[in-house]
Scaffold this active site. Structure first.
Site, mmCIF file in Angstrom:
data_model
loop_
_atom_site.group_PDB
_atom_site.id
_atom_site.type_symbol
_atom_site.label_atom_id
_atom_site.label_comp_id
_atom_site.label_asym_id
_atom_site.label_seq_id
_atom_site.Cartn_x
_atom_site.Cartn_y
_atom_site.Cartn_z
ATOM 1 N N THR A 25 0.813 -1.224 0.000
ATOM 2 C CA THR A 25 0.000 0.000 0.000
ATOM 3 C C THR A 25 0.844 1.271 0.000
ATOM 4 O OG1 THR A 25 -1.794 -1.105 1.155
ATOM 5 C CG2 THR A 25 -1.738 1.263 1.347
ATOM 6 N N ASP A 32 1.564 -6.382 -4.739
ATOM 7 C CA ASP A 32 0.694 -6.402 -3.575
ATOM 8 C C ASP A 32 1.169 -7.632 -2.802
ATOM 9 O OD1 ASP A 32 -1.531 -7.179 -1.898
ATOM 10 O OD2 ASP A 32 -2.739 -5.759 -3.025
ATOM 11 N N SER A 33 1.471 -7.488 -1.530
ATOM 12 C CA SER A 33 2.118 -8.608 -0.824
ATOM 13 C C SER A 33 1.193 -9.812 -0.668
ATOM 14 C CB SER A 33 2.654 -8.167 0.534
ATOM 15 O OG SER A 33 1.634 -8.075 1.486
ATOM 16 N N THR A 81 1.545 -4.789 3.981
ATOM 17 C CA THR A 81 1.324 -5.243 5.356
ATOM 18 C C THR A 81 0.707 -6.639 5.422
ATOM 19 O OG1 THR A 81 -0.859 -4.203 5.414
ATOM 20 C CG2 THR A 81 0.992 -2.897 6.210
ATOM 21 N N ASP A 82 -0.030 -7.021 4.367
ATOM 22 C CA ASP A 82 -0.802 -8.269 4.461
ATOM 23 C C ASP A 82 0.065 -9.485 4.789
ATOM 24 O OD1 ASP A 82 -3.166 -6.969 4.047
ATOM 25 O OD2 ASP A 82 -3.309 -7.444 1.918
ATOM 26 N N THR A 91 2.566 -10.114 14.096
ATOM 27 C CA THR A 91 1.431 -10.571 13.315
ATOM 28 C C THR A 91 0.546 -9.366 13.013
ATOM 29 O OG1 THR A 91 -0.243 -12.303 13.187
ATOM 30 C CG2 THR A 91 -0.054 -11.223 15.301
ATOM 31 N N GLN A 108 -5.267 -21.056 17.218
ATOM 32 C CA GLN A 108 -5.864 -19.952 16.449
ATOM 33 C C GLN A 108 -5.864 -18.662 17.263
ATOM 34 O OE1 GLN A 108 -9.765 -21.140 14.931
ATOM 35 N NE2 GLN A 108 -8.964 -23.176 14.520
HETATM 36 N N1 ASP Z 1 -2.648 -5.505 0.112
HETATM 37 C C1 ASP Z 1 -1.593 -4.653 0.623
HETATM 38 C C2 ASP Z 1 -0.314 -5.476 0.651
HETATM 39 O O1 ASP Z 1 -0.104 -6.227 1.523
HETATM 40 C C3 ASP Z 1 -1.922 -4.160 1.974
HETATM 41 C C4 ASP Z 1 -0.908 -3.215 2.590
HETATM 42 O O2 ASP Z 1 0.178 -3.031 2.140
HETATM 43 O O3 ASP Z 1 -1.274 -2.622 3.635
HETATM 44 O O4 ASP Z 1 0.478 -5.374 -0.234
#
Ligand code: ASP
Length: 338
Positions: A14, A58-59, A90-91, A161, A273
């Site tokens: 992002t 996009d991760s 972040t994902d 996490t 979990q």
């Molecule tokens: N979908 C994005 C990613 O992980 C989300 C982010 O970066 O916050 O690349």
């Protein structure tokens, strides 16, 4: 600070995205945007060299091969830099951070991952704060590990996490203290940091995809779902149990399935979990369903760390029994030995 030379690696996420008709996607000229921002602060930031993925991602699309690529990038220019800041989505940032911590064992320099919840060019973006904070921390001499810096907190990478898709403080490390909190002052938690090792011992084997599969237990999960995963012939199955790592024991067919898989050489790891947990497979009588299947409880490791560690151990060529043992050895501060 200016005498430090940081390698900034932009992989996507992002932080470098813009709105498109399909939703957020990596923008073309992020390198320019980034250097403009950093130029404004150049007197108070370390120097940097920018490297970037040819096609930033996009991760969500990241694979274990991408983890290896970032590790190779770092290893290939390790001597020329004092520290590394990896800009990442972040994902799946926690997976990448964990994998890097296993490949880059014995780090003597900081490797800090960061990103943002709001793209750099949008109003109220958290990108500048996260990036500048990560660069300032990377200029320190007391960090010798892979960490995530996000929203004023420095967390151990293989303990972190993603807990929130909404809040700017997206990450936490529920089973390990924060390495630092950054307010007006930087408050380092020195006792929580890894000590500086005598020498690096990087191991960069090629990770294979699809060998480690997760099985999330839900009430009433049909056993065909378990069988379908085992039919993929994985090297390891991560059982995501409830609470302390609890798995249902009413159906004897599950016990038999797990026992047979283990006998075929599938490593069965069992975690929880619940993000904050330390697995105890026999806290409840239901745990007996795991007997005879050599199931390894994953202690207080995150799911992301367990997943990345299994990839690492298999890539090193360990046998199933060796992996079962090594999974509970502390490689890079990812688990608490009790
Ligand atoms: N979908 C994005 C990613 O992980 C989300 C982010 O970066 O916050 O690349």
């Amino acid at each position: 600070m200016r005498d430090k030379n940081i390698c900034l690696i932009y992989t996507g996420g992002t932080i470098g995205m813009e709105r498109t008709a399909q939703g957020y996607a990596p923008m073309r000229h992020f390198a320019m945007v980034l250097s403009q921002l950093l130029r404004e602060h150049s007197n108070s930031l370390p120097q940097y060299t920018l490297r970037q993925f040819e096609a930033p991602i996009d991760s969500t699309n990241a694979t274990p091969e991408d983890w290896c690529r970032i590790a190779h990038d770092i290893a290939s220019c390790y001597q020329q830099h004092d520290a590394f800041v990896v800009l990442h989505g972040t994902d799946t940032m926690a997976y990448t951070a964990a994998a890097l911590s296993f490949m880059l064992r014995g780090l003597r320099k900081p490797v800090i991952l960061t990103g943002s919840q709001i793209p750099m060019l949008e109003l109220r973006s958290d990108a500048p704060q996260n990036l500048i904070g990560a660069m300032q921390l990377a200029a320190r001499d007391d960090i010798h590990e892979v960490a995530i810096y996000f929203s004023q907190r420095l967390l151990r990478g293989n303990r972190a996490t993603k807990l929130s898709a909404q809040r700017l403080d997206a990450f936490d490390s529920p089973n390990y203290p924060k390495l630092a909190e950054v307010g007006i002052e930087v408050a380092m938690n020195s006792a929580a940091l890894l000590p500086c090792p005598d020498r690096e011992c990087f191991e960069l084997p090629s990770y294979a995809c699809g060998q480690v599969v997760p099985l999330r237990f839900v009430p009433g999960l049909p056993l065909q779902a378990v069988q379908a995963l085992l039919d993929l012939d994985p090297k390891a199955l991560i059982l995501q149990g409830h609470g302390a790592g609890n798995v249902p024991d009413r159906d004897p067919a599950l016990r038999e399935m797990l026992r047979a898989a283990s006998e075929r050489g599938v490593v069965l790891a069992c975690g929880s979990q619940a993000p904050q947990a330390s697995v105890q497979l026999h806290a409840y009588a239901t745990g007996s369903v795991l007997d005879g299947a050599k199931v390894v409880g994953t202690a207080d490791m995150t799911f992301e760390a367990t997943f990345a560690k299994l990839h690492h151990l298999f890539a090193l060529g360990l046998t199933a029994d060796e992996v079962r043992l090594a999974l509970l050895r502390d490689l890079s501060g990812e688990l608490t030995i009790r």
